[in-house]
Write a protein that holds these residues in place. Structure first.
Motif, PDB file in Angstrom:
ATOM      1  N   GLY A   3     -36.661  71.164 112.112  1.00  0.00           N
ATOM      2  CA  GLY A   3     -36.032  71.133 113.418  1.00  0.00           C
ATOM      3  C   GLY A   3     -36.345  72.309 114.315  1.00  0.00           C
ATOM      4  N   GLN A   4     -35.980  72.164 115.572  1.00  0.00           N
ATOM      5  CA  GLN A   4     -36.305  73.132 116.605  1.00  0.00           C
ATOM      6  C   GLN A   4     -35.708  74.506 116.344  1.00  0.00           C
ATOM      7  OE1 GLN A   4     -38.146  73.854 120.519  1.00  0.00           O
ATOM      8  NE2 GLN A   4     -38.398  72.354 118.884  1.00  0.00           N
ATOM      9  N   GLN A   5     -34.434  74.564 115.931  1.00  0.00           N
ATOM     10  CA  GLN A   5     -33.801  75.851 115.671  1.00  0.00           C
ATOM     11  C   GLN A   5     -34.505  76.601 114.550  1.00  0.00           C
ATOM     12  OE1 GLN A   5     -29.316  75.992 115.823  1.00  0.00           O
ATOM     13  NE2 GLN A   5     -29.527  73.786 115.693  1.00  0.00           N
ATOM     14  N   SER A   6     -34.820  75.895 113.466  1.00  0.00           N
ATOM     15  CA  SER A   6     -35.477  76.548 112.343  1.00  0.00           C
ATOM     16  C   SER A   6     -36.892  76.980 112.693  1.00  0.00           C
ATOM     17  CB  SER A   6     -35.504  75.611 111.134  1.00  0.00           C
ATOM     18  OG  SER A   6     -36.382  74.525 111.360  1.00  0.00           O
ATOM     19  N   ASN A   7     -37.560  76.253 113.569  1.00  0.00           N
ATOM     20  CA  ASN A   7     -38.924  76.613 113.939  1.00  0.00           C
ATOM     21  C   ASN A   7     -38.965  77.862 114.811  1.00  0.00           C
ATOM     22  OD1 ASN A   7     -40.092  74.510 112.493  1.00  0.00           O
ATOM     23  ND2 ASN A   7     -39.919  73.081 114.193  1.00  0.00           N
ATOM     24  N   TYR A   8     -37.943  78.081 115.623  1.00  0.00           N
ATOM     25  CA  TYR A   8     -37.838  79.352 116.343  1.00  0.00           C
ATOM     26  C   TYR A   8     -37.698  80.505 115.344  1.00  0.00           C
ATOM     27  CZ  TYR A   8     -37.501  78.075 121.296  1.00  0.00           C
ATOM     28  OH  TYR A   8     -37.795  77.676 122.585  1.00  0.00           O
ATOM     29  N   LEU A   9     -36.803  80.324 114.371  1.00  0.00           N
ATOM     30  CA  LEU A   9     -36.590  81.349 113.353  1.00  0.00           C
ATOM     31  C   LEU A   9     -37.864  81.592 112.556  1.00  0.00           C
ATOM     32  CD1 LEU A   9     -34.762  83.151 111.570  1.00  0.00           C
ATOM     33  CD2 LEU A   9     -34.115  81.074 110.319  1.00  0.00           C
TER      34      LEU A   9
ATOM     35  N   TRP B 198     -43.073  84.254 110.631  1.00  0.00           N
ATOM     36  CA  TRP B 198     -44.526  84.251 110.410  1.00  0.00           C
ATOM     37  C   TRP B 198     -45.216  85.323 111.241  1.00  0.00           C
ATOM     38  CZ3 TRP B 198     -45.287  82.319 106.093  1.00  0.00           C
ATOM     39  CH2 TRP B 198     -44.692  81.124 105.659  1.00  0.00           C
ATOM     40  N   ASN B 199     -44.728  85.585 112.437  1.00  0.00           N
ATOM     41  CA  ASN B 199     -45.306  86.668 113.228  1.00  0.00           C
ATOM     42  C   ASN B 199     -45.141  88.008 112.525  1.00  0.00           C
ATOM     43  OD1 ASN B 199     -46.045  84.870 115.205  1.00  0.00           O
ATOM     44  ND2 ASN B 199     -44.414  85.409 116.623  1.00  0.00           N
TER      45      ASN B 199
ATOM     46  N   PRO C 125     -49.304  63.573 130.024  1.00  0.00           N
ATOM     47  CA  PRO C 125     -49.870  64.833 130.537  1.00  0.00           C
ATOM     48  C   PRO C 125     -49.621  65.963 129.539  1.00  0.00           C
ATOM     49  CG  PRO C 125     -48.568  63.729 132.223  1.00  0.00           C
ATOM     50  CD  PRO C 125     -48.326  62.989 130.949  1.00  0.00           C
ATOM     51  N   PRO C 126     -50.653  66.730 129.194  1.00  0.00           N
ATOM     52  CA  PRO C 126     -50.463  67.812 128.213  1.00  0.00           C
ATOM     53  C   PRO C 126     -49.590  68.923 128.771  1.00  0.00           C
ATOM     54  CG  PRO C 126     -52.648  67.937 129.205  1.00  0.00           C
ATOM     55  CD  PRO C 126     -52.039  66.664 129.699  1.00  0.00           C
ATOM     56  N   ILE C 127     -48.876  69.608 127.864  1.00  0.00           N
ATOM     57  CA  ILE C 127     -48.041  70.746 128.252  1.00  0.00           C
ATOM     58  C   ILE C 127     -48.944  71.956 128.460  1.00  0.00           C
ATOM     59  CG2 ILE C 127     -46.170  72.272 127.526  1.00  0.00           C
ATOM     60  CD1 ILE C 127     -45.140  69.961 125.808  1.00  0.00           C
ATOM     61  N   GLY C 128     -48.795  72.615 129.575  1.00  0.00           N
ATOM     62  CA  GLY C 128     -49.628  73.770 129.880  1.00  0.00           C
ATOM     63  C   GLY C 128     -49.338  74.941 128.961  1.00  0.00           C
ATOM     64  N   ALA C 129     -50.405  75.626 128.545  1.00  0.00           N
ATOM     65  CA  ALA C 129     -50.241  76.777 127.662  1.00  0.00           C
ATOM     66  C   ALA C 129     -49.565  77.927 128.398  1.00  0.00           C
ATOM     67  CB  ALA C 129     -51.601  77.224 127.130  1.00  0.00           C
ATOM     68  N   SER C 130     -48.787  78.703 127.660  1.00  0.00           N
ATOM     69  CA  SER C 130     -48.129  79.871 128.250  1.00  0.00           C
ATOM     70  C   SER C 130     -49.142  80.989 128.447  1.00  0.00           C
ATOM     71  CB  SER C 130     -47.003  80.356 127.342  1.00  0.00           C
ATOM     72  OG  SER C 130     -47.528  80.814 126.101  1.00  0.00           O
ATOM     73  N   ALA C 131     -48.814  81.930 129.318  1.00  0.00           N
ATOM     74  CA  ALA C 131     -49.706  83.067 129.562  1.00  0.00           C
ATOM     75  C   ALA C 131     -49.917  83.878 128.290  1.00  0.00           C
ATOM     76  CB  ALA C 131     -49.131  83.950 130.671  1.00  0.00           C
ATOM     77  N   TYR C 132     -48.904  83.922 127.442  1.00  0.00           N
ATOM     78  CA  TYR C 132     -49.006  84.655 126.181  1.00  0.00           C
ATOM     79  C   TYR C 132     -50.064  84.027 125.286  1.00  0.00           C
ATOM     80  CZ  TYR C 132     -47.313  87.154 122.005  1.00  0.00           C
ATOM     81  OH  TYR C 132     -47.213  87.946 120.890  1.00  0.00           O
ATOM     82  N   GLN C 133     -50.026  82.697 125.135  1.00  0.00           N
ATOM     83  CA  GLN C 133     -50.992  82.012 124.295  1.00  0.00           C
ATOM     84  C   GLN C 133     -52.400  82.054 124.889  1.00  0.00           C
ATOM     85  OE1 GLN C 133     -50.772  80.851 121.289  1.00  0.00           O
ATOM     86  NE2 GLN C 133     -48.596  81.291 121.048  1.00  0.00           N
TER      87      GLN C 133
ATOM     88  N   TRP D 172     -40.988  77.158 120.758  1.00  0.00           N
ATOM     89  CA  TRP D 172     -41.247  78.171 119.732  1.00  0.00           C
ATOM     90  C   TRP D 172     -42.737  78.455 119.595  1.00  0.00           C
ATOM     91  CZ3 TRP D 172     -44.225  76.351 115.751  1.00  0.00           C
ATOM     92  CH2 TRP D 172     -44.229  74.976 115.517  1.00  0.00           C
ATOM     93  N   SER D 173     -43.584  77.508 119.965  1.00  0.00           N
ATOM     94  CA  SER D 173     -45.023  77.743 119.876  1.00  0.00           C
ATOM     95  C   SER D 173     -45.530  78.695 120.960  1.00  0.00           C
ATOM     96  CB  SER D 173     -45.780  76.413 119.976  1.00  0.00           C
ATOM     97  OG  SER D 173     -45.467  75.744 121.189  1.00  0.00           O
ATOM     98  N   ASP D 174     -44.716  78.983 121.972  1.00  0.00           N
ATOM     99  CA  ASP D 174     -45.151  79.875 123.050  1.00  0.00           C
ATOM    100  C   ASP D 174     -45.349  81.310 122.570  1.00  0.00           C
ATOM    101  OD1 ASP D 174     -45.270  77.898 124.928  1.00  0.00           O
ATOM    102  OD2 ASP D 174     -43.311  78.302 125.811  1.00  0.00           O
ATOM    103  N   PHE D 175     -44.657  81.714 121.495  1.00  0.00           N
ATOM    104  CA  PHE D 175     -44.818  83.086 121.010  1.00  0.00           C
ATOM    105  C   PHE D 175     -45.377  83.124 119.582  1.00  0.00           C
ATOM    106  CE2 PHE D 175     -40.536  81.773 119.958  1.00  0.00           C
ATOM    107  CZ  PHE D 175     -40.311  82.267 118.683  1.00  0.00           C
ATOM    108  N   ASN D 176     -45.880  81.985 119.109  1.00  0.00           N
ATOM    109  CA  ASN D 176     -46.461  81.918 117.769  1.00  0.00           C
ATOM    110  C   ASN D 176     -47.824  82.616 117.739  1.00  0.00           C
ATOM    111  OD1 ASN D 176     -47.041  80.791 115.047  1.00  0.00           O
ATOM    112  ND2 ASN D 176     -48.555  79.612 116.203  1.00  0.00           N
TER     113      ASN D 176
END
Length: 447
Positions: free
Chosen positions: A10-16, A21-22, A101-109, A129-133
């Motif tokens: 789930g979404q909450q666990s994937n943020y954690l 992993w980082n 339509p694809p989701i645009g990548a964040s500036a971080y990624q 959560w993938s924005d800071f992975n």
């Protein structure tokens, strides 16, 4: 080896887990004269990419709803595969492909992909959560469940029975353990256990409960730790709060009978230390606090054994905390410690923490066996920390009320990051000796 395989539900666990992993990625060393104290083989697996290059990726299986992965692709730069669906199809007629339509990548990624220094993250910049992975995942690790959509207003994935029914239908069709988990288990030489990160106050609690039943059928004696994540409920309508409480109660009741250890994680409703700045409305911020405690509390499971460091495993720590064999729900606390002496600051986290310093309230948390332990909420000899992630408000455990119920601590594991003095004090040795002789019934404190 002593591998640990992770399940993210789930979404909450994937943020954690993204924070987790980082952090593991930050332990990698690349110089010939550097050696990390962390054994990376515990959580990472070697492999071969599509171009024949060696890869090193997390031993994890990630479940999320449609739209929950953000910009993360199942096939990444290390596993680029030209797969023509029309060429491999048995359908002889013409095919029409329609794509959202694809989701645009964040500036971080984008900065990471370009090999540049990424900009500083903000709460407004983190959408998924993938924005800071910062790590690559094996294609087998990514499992999207398209039956529900993230943040749907038509059919939100928030009730217990939805998670149960979703798992039952998927397991009947695919056998989830054989398809998703078993390949990672078969790669392990000597698996020390599984760690499951899941939401417990939404439908993922029901999904996790049924998943745990299957895990116990297949791996009956394997230690399984469950970290149950909860969203802040302050400000929610009464109906939503009741749904979350019911989900949490059912999750704790069912996971208690299946897991080796269950650690619920919730943002305290009481004020946090003034030294800590946190936006309770940001999952990125809240999960970062949880990850700081989880990372410190489990660090010993992935350390290299040296003459100065003792590496343990999930099974040993379960035995230390589960004193009578049926106490499978544990409490997680942490403190950010400020040194009493003029030394570099250090962070102290998890399951307990101890040092001869000051916590966020300016109280001394040193002396695990001495008389300095506060009696508010626990017994003497127990280190008191100032951030309680177990949501004690649900049990009405108010240490400031004279007639409020006080919790009883049976066993405590203290993880102190940065302290090099691991020798027990004379007072600690005396207490251990008296406890061994049965002269004193104190809670067991393991440092």
């Amino acid at each position: 080896m002593r591998e640990i395989i992770t399940l993210q539900l789930g979404q909450q666990s994937n943020y954690l887990a993204s924070h987790f992993w980082n952090t593991q990625e930050s332990y990698f060393t690349y110089g010939a004269d550097e050696e990390s104290p962390v054994d990376h083989d515990v959580h990472f697996r070697p492999g071969i990419g599509s171009d024949g290059s060696e890869t090193f990726m997390p031993r994890t299986v990630i479940y999320d709803l449609k739209g929950g992965f953000g910009t993360l692709r199942k096939i990444n730069a290390l596993y680029e595969i030209d797969d023509d669906a029309a060429a491999s199809s048995l359908w002889p007629g013409r095919t029409v492909v329609r794509r959202q339509p694809p989701i645009g990548a964040s500036a971080y990624q984008e900065s990471l992909d370009a090999g540049q220094a990424p900009p500083e993250l903000t709460t407004g910049a983190v959408r998924y959560w993938s924005d800071f992975n910062r790590v690559f995942f094996h294609p087998r690790s990514i499992v999207q469940l398209s039956e529900y959509e993230l943040n749907s207003t038509v059919m939100p994935f928030e009730k217990w029975h939805m998670g149960e029914e979703l798992f039952a239908s998927l397991d009947k069709e695919h056998d989830l353990l054989d398809r998703d988990l078993r390949p990672f288990v078969e790669e392990a030489d000597q698996m020390q256990g599984l760690q499951v990160m899941t939401g417990i106050d939404d439908a993922w609690g029901g999904f996790a409960a049924r998943y745990m039943e299957r895990l116990r059928d297949e791996y009956g004696k394997t230690p399984v730790w469950v970290f149950g994540v909860q969203e802040p409920s302050r400000g929610l309508p009464r109906e939503k709060r009741m749904i979350k409480l019911v989900n949490k109660a059912r999750a704790l009741a069912e996971l208690n009978s299946q897991a080796s250890l269950v650690i619920p994680l919730a943002l305290p409703e009481s004020p946090l230390p003034r030294t800590l700045r946190l936006d309770a409305s940001s999952q990125w911020h809240v999960s970062a606090l949880f990850a700081a405690a989880l990372e410190s509390a489990t660090l010993y499971t992935r350390l290299r054994t040296t003459d100065r460091v003792y590496a343990s495993n999930l099974g040993n720590m379960t035995d230390l905390l589960n004193v009578f064999g049926k106490q499978t729900i544990a409490n997680l606390e942490m403190s950010i410690v400020a040194e009493a002496a003029p030394q570099p600051p250090r962070q102290n986290g998890a399951g307990g923490g101890n040092s001869n310093g000051l916590n966020g309230r300016g109280e001394n948390v040193g002396g695990v066996g001495g008389e300095g332990g506060s009696e508010s909420g626990s017994q003497k000899g127990i280190a008191t920390l100032d951030i309680d992630l177990s949501s004690p408000q649900d049990l009405n455990l108010d240490p400031n009320r004279r007639r409020g119920r006080k919790r009883h601590v049976f066993s405590q594991v203290l993880a102190d990051r940065g302290s090099e003095d691991t020798e027990p004090t004379d007072e600690e040795l005396e207490i251990r000796e008296q406890s061994a002789l049965g002269l004193r019934r104190r809670p067991k404190v393991h440092k």
